[in-house]
Design a protein around this motif. Structure first.
Motif, short mmCIF file in Angstrom:
data_model
loop_
_atom_site.label_atom_id
_atom_site.label_comp_id
_atom_site.label_asym_id
_atom_site.label_seq_id
_atom_site.Cartn_x
_atom_site.Cartn_y
_atom_site.Cartn_z
N PRO A 156 0.79 -1.23 0.00
CA PRO A 156 0.00 0.00 0.00
C PRO A 156 0.82 1.29 0.00
O PRO A 156 0.35 2.32 -0.45
CB PRO A 156 -0.83 -0.11 1.28
CG PRO A 156 -0.01 -0.97 2.17
CD PRO A 156 0.69 -1.94 1.25
N LEU A 157 2.03 1.25 0.52
CA LEU A 157 2.88 2.45 0.61
C LEU A 157 4.25 2.16 -0.02
O LEU A 157 5.26 2.13 0.68
CB LEU A 157 3.03 2.88 2.08
CG LEU A 157 1.74 3.20 2.81
CD1 LEU A 157 2.00 3.35 4.29
CD2 LEU A 157 1.09 4.45 2.24
N PRO A 158 4.31 1.99 -1.32
CA PRO A 158 5.57 1.59 -1.96
C PRO A 158 6.67 2.63 -1.87
O PRO A 158 7.85 2.30 -2.04
CB PRO A 158 5.17 1.34 -3.40
CG PRO A 158 3.97 2.22 -3.61
CD PRO A 158 3.24 2.20 -2.29
N MET A 159 6.31 3.87 -1.57
CA MET A 159 7.31 4.94 -1.54
C MET A 159 8.03 5.04 -0.21
O MET A 159 8.98 5.81 -0.08
CB MET A 159 6.68 6.28 -1.92
CG MET A 159 5.86 6.93 -0.81
SD MET A 159 4.40 6.02 -0.27
CE MET A 159 3.31 6.25 -1.63
N PHE A 160 7.58 4.27 0.78
CA PHE A 160 8.22 4.36 2.10
C PHE A 160 9.43 3.43 2.19
O PHE A 160 9.38 2.29 1.74
CB PHE A 160 7.23 4.05 3.22
CG PHE A 160 6.42 5.24 3.59
CD1 PHE A 160 6.82 6.08 4.62
CD2 PHE A 160 5.26 5.55 2.90
CE1 PHE A 160 6.09 7.20 4.94
CE2 PHE A 160 4.51 6.66 3.21
CZ PHE A 160 4.92 7.49 4.24
N THR A 161 10.50 3.97 2.75
CA THR A 161 11.73 3.21 2.96
C THR A 161 11.93 3.06 4.45
O THR A 161 11.39 3.81 5.24
CB THR A 161 12.92 3.96 2.32
OG1 THR A 161 12.91 5.31 2.79
CG2 THR A 161 12.82 3.96 0.82
N ARG A 162 12.71 2.08 4.82
CA ARG A 162 12.95 1.81 6.24
C ARG A 162 13.70 2.90 6.92
O ARG A 162 14.38 3.68 6.56
CB ARG A 162 13.69 0.51 6.43
CG ARG A 162 12.86 -0.67 5.98
CD ARG A 162 13.60 -1.96 6.13
NE ARG A 162 14.32 -2.19 4.87
CZ ARG A 162 15.64 -2.34 4.77
NH1 ARG A 162 16.38 -2.31 5.80
NH2 ARG A 162 16.20 -2.52 3.62
#
Length: 179
Positions: free
Chosen positions: A173-179
């Motif tokens: 759902p949030l592919p743009m978030f990185t760790r």
């Protein structure tokens, strides 16, 4: 004050270049770009970094429009690299790409190009959260920029895109978030 960098020639030129892609969302994205950029300058006014922040601010979400996707980090970075190569600024590519790639990181960024990447990350978070997450950014100045450069529905636009993406890709759902 950061406002002396508004308007900024690089931002204006790039926004006009991408205007056909951005279409009806032009003003809302332009205002977001400037709020992020000015929040960067509030944290780091080093003249050597101002242009980097300007370029990163324009390109950080541009893949939403150029590639019509909410998974926009790779296409945004591709657009950035193309622009820098065409304009003889290849030396900035890795640094600005790092700024863009990590701008949604939830925790502090540590690594190569740490200063500018962390400044940019904080600036975007401060804008996206309406200053609720403000880090050490001058609250009065940031609030002034939100009034000077109104949201114009940018956050509603993002929420709509995220909901549509969730319906299509519930496992990512949030592919743009990185760790």
């Amino acid at each position: 004050m950061a406002e002396q960098n508004y308007p900024h020639e690089v931002i204006e030129d790039l926004m006009q270049y991408f205007r056909p892609d951005i279409g009806a969302d032009f003003e809302k994205y332009r205002n977001h770009v400037y709020r992020v950029f000015l929040n960067c300058i509030l944290q780091d006014s080093n003249a050597a970094n101002v242009e980097k922040y300007a370029i990163a601010a324009v390109f950080h979400d541009i893949g939403i429009w150029t590639d019509h996707t909410i998974d926009y980090l790779p296409p945004s970075i591709d657009q950035l690299r193309k622009y820098l190569a065409e304009n003889g600024k290849d030396a900035l590519a890795d640094e600005i790409a790092t700024m863009i790639y990590w701008h949604h990181k939830i925790s502090r960024y540590r690594g190569k190009f740490e200063l500018v990447t962390e400044v940019f990350r904080r600036a975007d978070w401060a804008d996206v959260t309406f200053g609720i997450i403000a880090f050490d950014i001058d609250a009065k100045a940031s609030s002034h920029y939100r009034k000077m450069l109104p949201n114009k529905g940018f956050h509603a636009f993002l929420i709509k895109k995220l909901v549509l993406n969730f319906l299509k890709n519930p496992l990512k759902p949030l592919p743009m978030f990185t760790r």
